[in-house]
Enzyme design. Structure first.
Site, PDB file in Angstrom:
ATOM      1  N   ASN A   1     -67.979 -28.414  75.724  1.00 30.41           N
ATOM      2  CA  ASN A   1     -67.154 -29.160  74.771  1.00 30.41           C
ATOM      3  C   ASN A   1     -65.778 -28.518  74.696  1.00 30.41           C
ATOM      4  OD1 ASN A   1     -66.588 -30.951  72.504  1.00 30.41           O
ATOM      5  ND2 ASN A   1     -66.809 -29.158  71.178  1.00 30.41           N
TER       6      ASN A   1
ATOM      7  N   HIS B   1     -62.683 -27.950  72.083  1.00 27.31           N
ATOM      8  CA  HIS B   1     -62.455 -27.985  70.631  1.00 27.31           C
ATOM      9  C   HIS B   1     -61.026 -27.507  70.339  1.00 27.31           C
ATOM     10  CE1 HIS B   1     -63.388 -27.847  66.379  1.00 27.31           C
ATOM     11  NE2 HIS B   1     -62.787 -26.664  66.342  1.00 27.31           N
TER      12      HIS B   1
ATOM     13  N   GLY C   1     -75.632 -26.166  66.959  1.00 24.26           N
ATOM     14  CA  GLY C   1     -74.736 -26.042  65.812  1.00 24.26           C
ATOM     15  C   GLY C   1     -73.451 -26.847  65.985  1.00 24.26           C
TER      16      GLY C   1
ATOM     17  N   ASP D   1     -69.964 -26.641  66.916  1.00 27.41           N
ATOM     18  CA  ASP D   1     -68.972 -25.814  67.613  1.00 27.41           C
ATOM     19  C   ASP D   1     -69.339 -24.324  67.589  1.00 27.41           C
ATOM     20  OD1 ASP D   1     -67.417 -28.165  68.036  1.00 27.41           O
ATOM     21  OD2 ASP D   1     -66.586 -27.974  66.028  1.00 27.41           O
TER      22      ASP D   1
HETATM   23  C1  GRF Z   1     -59.360 -33.118  71.593  1.00 29.38           C
HETATM   24  O1  GRF Z   1     -58.329 -32.508  70.880  1.00 29.38           O
HETATM   25  C2  GRF Z   1     -60.603 -32.278  71.580  1.00 29.38           C
HETATM   26  O2  GRF Z   1     -60.347 -30.931  71.397  1.00 29.38           O
HETATM   27  C3  GRF Z   1     -61.359 -32.810  70.403  1.00 29.38           C
HETATM   28  O3  GRF Z   1     -61.104 -34.183  70.378  1.00 29.38           O
HETATM   29  C4  GRF Z   1     -59.820 -34.414  70.951  1.00 29.38           C
HETATM   30  C5  GRF Z   1     -59.994 -35.500  71.948  1.00 29.38           C
HETATM   31  O4  GRF Z   1     -58.775 -35.952  72.456  1.00 29.38           O
HETATM   32  N1  GRF Z   1     -62.761 -32.484  70.511  1.00 29.38           N
HETATM   33  P1  GRF Z   1     -58.724 -36.948  73.679  1.00 29.38           P
HETATM   34  O5  GRF Z   1     -59.603 -38.147  73.334  1.00 29.38           O
HETATM   35  O6  GRF Z   1     -59.226 -36.221  74.886  1.00 29.38           O
HETATM   36  O7  GRF Z   1     -57.281 -37.330  73.797  1.00 29.38           O
END
Ligand code: GRF
Length: 218
Positions: A110, A112, A146, A148
């Site tokens: 993921n 974040h 969990g 993140d």
């Molecule tokens: C990103 O900032 C990512 O970190 C978060 O959701 C956002 C998604 O942005 N989990 P995008 O759809 O890739 O533009």
């Protein structure tokens, strides 16, 4: 040359991280292939982006199912059909459930928008602004049960400016995400980053390491 890493990319929103992956793959900076893009809502703009690039798309919308377990099972089934090596949550705004976590154990990553473990959960850039930190950034981590909390694979830092609101900081963080996520995927693809169980703890010094690795024969 090893085969490209097969990816399933899960999205909910705009898809700028998906776009960054597509670009990096096309440029040869990321040795991967996107087998399909799966969204949790039909209106996710990322789906249109995927279609424009000829990628297979699918939607597994939570509201089509009676409960979270049924949704998770359907999502797992759909992603399994793509036979990915790694599942990338690129702005996927729902927690995956136990079926996904079991099927792709240690192989879901993921991105974040904060330096975890600081500011997990929703609106991480706004959380950082409100906390008045002067550095934030983004994290790519392995997904566990969990919010993140899974093991961190890589991070990139960006400054938080006094004039920032959440949106301004998020825009700056996203630029870093667009470099970091393809770089991590490439590191996995090339074997320089190995996903899997954490390394076994060998013991503490000053015990001689060889005796810990292979017990002495008596
Ligand atoms: C990103 O900032 C990512 O970190 C978060 O959701 C956002 C998604 O942005 N989990 P995008 O759809 O890739 O533009």
């Amino acid at each position: 040359m090893v085969a490209p890493l097969k990816l399933a990319v899960l999205v909910s929103g705009r898809g700028s991280n998906l776009a960054a992956l597509i670009r990096a793959i096309a440029d040869g900076r990321c040795h991967a292939r996107i087998e399909g893009v799966v969204a949790d809502r039909p209106s996710a703009p990322a789906l249109e982006l995927a279609r424009e690039h000829g990628l297979p798309t699918d939607v597994v919308a939570a509201k089509q199912f009676n409960d979270r377990t049924a949704w998770d099972a359907a999502l797992t089934d759909r992603v399994k059909q793509l036979a990915p090596d790694v599942v990338v949550l690129a702005g996927f705004m729902r927690l995956v459930g136990s079926a996904m976590l079991e099927q792709f154990a240690g192989r879901i990553i993921n991105v974040h928008p904060a330096l975890l473990p600081a500011f997990p959960g929703l609106d991480a850039p706004a959380q950082a602004v409100h906390a008045r930190v002067c550095i934030s950034g983004c994290t790519v981590h392995v997904v566990d049960a969990g919010v993140d909390t899974g093991p961190v694979l890589a991070q990139a830092a960006v400054p938080v400016l006094p004039s920032d609101d959440g949106a301004a900081l998020h825009a700056r963080i996203q630029q870093a995400e667009h470099a970091l996520l393809p770089a991590v995927v490439h590191a996995i693809a090339s074997g320089s980053l190995v996903l899997g169980p954490p390394p076994r703890f060998l013991g503490s010094f000053p015990q001689p390491l060889p005796s810990l690795v292979s017990p002495p024969v008596s």
